[in-house]
Motif scaffolding. Structure first.
Motif, short mmCIF file in Angstrom:
data_model
loop_
_atom_site.label_atom_id
_atom_site.label_comp_id
_atom_site.label_asym_id
_atom_site.label_seq_id
_atom_site.Cartn_x
_atom_site.Cartn_y
_atom_site.Cartn_z
N SER A 259 -3.90 -31.48 17.63
CA SER A 259 -3.94 -32.93 17.80
C SER A 259 -2.56 -33.56 17.96
CB SER A 259 -4.64 -33.58 16.59
OG SER A 259 -3.87 -33.40 15.41
N ILE A 260 -1.50 -32.74 17.80
CA ILE A 260 -0.14 -33.27 17.90
C ILE A 260 0.18 -33.61 19.35
CG2 ILE A 260 2.31 -32.72 17.63
CD1 ILE A 260 1.57 -31.00 15.24
N GLU A 261 0.65 -34.81 19.57
CA GLU A 261 1.07 -35.25 20.91
C GLU A 261 2.41 -35.95 20.80
OE1 GLU A 261 -1.87 -37.67 22.71
OE2 GLU A 261 -3.42 -36.10 22.76
N ILE A 262 3.33 -35.56 21.66
CA ILE A 262 4.65 -36.19 21.70
C ILE A 262 4.83 -36.82 23.07
CG2 ILE A 262 7.14 -35.81 21.52
CD1 ILE A 262 6.61 -33.49 19.70
N PRO A 263 4.89 -38.14 23.15
CA PRO A 263 5.03 -38.80 24.44
C PRO A 263 6.27 -38.34 25.20
CG PRO A 263 4.47 -40.38 22.72
CD PRO A 263 4.80 -39.09 22.03
N GLY A 264 6.08 -37.96 26.45
CA GLY A 264 7.21 -37.56 27.30
C GLY A 264 7.64 -36.12 27.13
N ALA A 265 7.01 -35.39 26.20
CA ALA A 265 7.41 -34.00 25.99
C ALA A 265 6.90 -33.13 27.15
CB ALA A 265 6.86 -33.49 24.67
N PHE A 266 7.73 -32.16 27.57
CA PHE A 266 7.33 -31.28 28.68
C PHE A 266 6.41 -30.16 28.20
CE2 PHE A 266 11.00 -29.27 26.79
CZ PHE A 266 10.72 -27.92 26.87
N PHE A 267 6.30 -29.99 26.89
CA PHE A 267 5.46 -28.94 26.33
C PHE A 267 4.54 -29.56 25.29
CE2 PHE A 267 4.56 -25.54 23.26
CZ PHE A 267 4.06 -24.57 24.11
N SER A 268 3.24 -29.29 25.39
CA SER A 268 2.29 -29.93 24.49
C SER A 268 1.37 -28.95 23.76
CB SER A 268 1.42 -30.94 25.27
OG SER A 268 0.72 -30.27 26.31
N ASN A 269 1.28 -27.70 24.23
CA ASN A 269 0.38 -26.74 23.59
C ASN A 269 1.07 -26.07 22.41
OD1 ASN A 269 -1.72 -27.20 25.47
ND2 ASN A 269 -0.78 -25.76 26.91
N PHE A 270 1.28 -26.86 21.36
CA PHE A 270 2.00 -26.34 20.20
C PHE A 270 1.17 -25.32 19.44
CE2 PHE A 270 3.89 -30.56 20.90
CZ PHE A 270 5.22 -30.19 21.04
N GLU A 271 -0.16 -25.38 19.58
CA GLU A 271 -0.98 -24.42 18.84
C GLU A 271 -0.76 -23.00 19.36
OE1 GLU A 271 -3.72 -25.72 22.21
OE2 GLU A 271 -2.20 -26.61 20.91
N ILE A 272 -0.40 -22.86 20.65
CA ILE A 272 -0.12 -21.53 21.20
C ILE A 272 1.12 -20.94 20.53
CG2 ILE A 272 0.38 -20.20 23.26
CD1 ILE A 272 -2.42 -21.38 23.19
N MET A 273 2.14 -21.76 20.39
CA MET A 273 3.37 -21.31 19.74
C MET A 273 3.10 -20.95 18.28
SD MET A 273 6.90 -23.46 19.19
CE MET A 273 6.90 -23.96 20.91
N PHE A 274 2.32 -21.80 17.60
CA PHE A 274 2.00 -21.56 16.20
C PHE A 274 1.20 -20.28 16.02
CE2 PHE A 274 -0.99 -21.88 12.68
CZ PHE A 274 -0.16 -22.16 11.62
N ILE A 275 0.15 -20.10 16.82
CA ILE A 275 -0.70 -18.92 16.70
C ILE A 275 0.10 -17.65 17.01
CG2 ILE A 275 -2.67 -17.73 17.70
CD1 ILE A 275 -4.04 -20.42 18.00
N ALA A 276 1.04 -17.74 17.94
CA ALA A 276 1.84 -16.57 18.31
C ALA A 276 2.64 -16.06 17.12
CB ALA A 276 2.77 -16.91 19.47
N VAL A 277 3.33 -16.95 16.42
CA VAL A 277 4.14 -16.51 15.27
C VAL A 277 3.26 -16.18 14.08
CG1 VAL A 277 6.18 -17.76 16.04
CG2 VAL A 277 4.57 -18.88 14.50
#
Length: 370
Positions: free
Chosen positions: A261-279
């Protein structure tokens, strides 16, 4: 060499990284829900802090026991302190615990990957790939395992905490009020759920045998518990502060849902769950690897058998056992069984062994010096 090579030596910081990596596992994605259901109030963060303090105390007991028997693992001195029959049973319980730990980690990893990444891939195939890669590392021995922890722990810690802190934009402090609204009893009820994610500190009972400076075992286990405590506290506070306590209790993977559900306006990357699940998968992988290695090591020392032969026996066993729960709910019940074993083996048995060690007189280290 028939027996495992216990002459391999590890520095204090390597043992610290190893234990911290071993502890940080499934709890990252399930702790808010499980602890919330047990506690029943938003004071779950207080229960977590109390569980962390208790775990440090128990970790110190395990470290002290290892210090009194330098160069030996639990599987060796337990029979000296309790007698061969009882010591054999205790060792067998620890082997079973390490096996179920590896099994549970592998299954939950496959469940999360299927739910968020590979929804059409059979769990059996995902688990097989996971365990085969783990087997490759386990065969190499304790040094490659710990070196991987040393390399990846800073990365995974920074990424997990960093991604969670992105949720500060939607944080509501009111979700934690009023503090202690129902007194201390709910906090005590939640201790079981908040203490289980800290299980793993008992690995110092084995890793202390490899330490170059066994006297620093207590320092290593204390620091190693502070790292997951910081991660778990960050996760619980951010998750509850974002979606409220009542909502947390209804979600299977509340941590991942908050990150999605995290959204950062203007950010070029939004799929933070992929990064989280990877680590997070990396941490689950390391926990599984340690479970496999400790089980093989224990059986090897008990049976005086080549440890590499046992690797090839244990790995298929863990794979098929991980497929035994037919539903996610059954897998969670399997995890509860593993948790009850952790409470017994990391809490009660080390205390008994330490008392017996004092009753029997000077530790082996002091006798050797004399």
């Amino acid at each position: 060499m028939i027996l495992p090579n216990l002459d391999e030596k590890l520095a204090t910081y390597q043992v610290t990284a190893g234990i911290a990596s071993y502890i940080t596992g499934v709890g990252v994605v399930t702790l808010p829900r499980v602890a919330g259901q047990q506690t029943g109030t938003p004071d779950v963060w207080i229960s977590l802090l109390l569980a962390g303090i208790i775990s440090i105390g128990l970790g110190w007991v395990c470290a002290k026991l290892g210090q009194r028997h330098p160069g030996q693992t639990l599987f060796q001195y337990s029979q000296l302190l309790m007698g061969k029959p009882i010591g054999f049973i205790v060792n067998l319980l620890f082997v079973t615990y390490f096996l179920t730990t590896a099994t549970y980690q592998a299954r939950i990893d496959a469940e999360v990957i299927r739910h968020y990444l590979l929804d059409r891939t059979p769990i059996a195939f995902t688990t097989l790939c996971f365990i085969l890669i783990a087997a490759y590392l386990v065969v190499g021995g304790i040094n490659p395992i710990v070196r991987l922890c040393e390399l990846l722990l800073p990365l995974t810690t920074i990424v997990i905490i960093g991604v969670m802190l992105l949720g500060i934009r939607n944080f509501h402090i009111d979700y934690f009020r009023p503090v202690l609204s129902e007194g201390v009893l709910p906090i005590l009820k939640g201790l079981k759920a908040t203490a289980l994610p800290f299980s793993g500190f008992e690995s110092i009972l084995i890793l202390s045998a490899f330490m170059t400076v066994p006297k620093k075992a207590a320092k290593a286990v204390t620091i190693s518990l502070l790292i997951p405590a910081l991660i778990y506290l960050t996760v619980i506070v951010i998750v509850i502060g974002n979606i409220s306590f009542d909502t947390v209790k209804t979600l299977t993977w509340p941590t991942v849902e908050v990150i999605r559900s995290i959204e950062i306006p203007g950010a070029f990357f939004s799929n933070f769950e992929i990064m989280f699940i990877a680590v997070w998968v990396i941490q689950i992988f390391i926990t599984c690897v340690f479970g496999l290695y400790f089980a093989s090591l224990g059986l090897s020392l008990m049976m005086r058998t080549n440890i590499k032969h046992l690797h090839f026996f244990i790995i298929p066993f863990v794979y098929f056992l991980s497929l035994y729960p037919d539903t996610l709910g059954a897998a969670f019940k399997f995890g509860d069984f593993n948790g009850y074993m952790a409470m017994l083996l990391s809490g009660l048995i080390p205390l008994v062994l330490l008392m017996l060690s004092y009753i029997r007189g000077k530790p082996q280290g002091e006798r050797h010096q004399e």
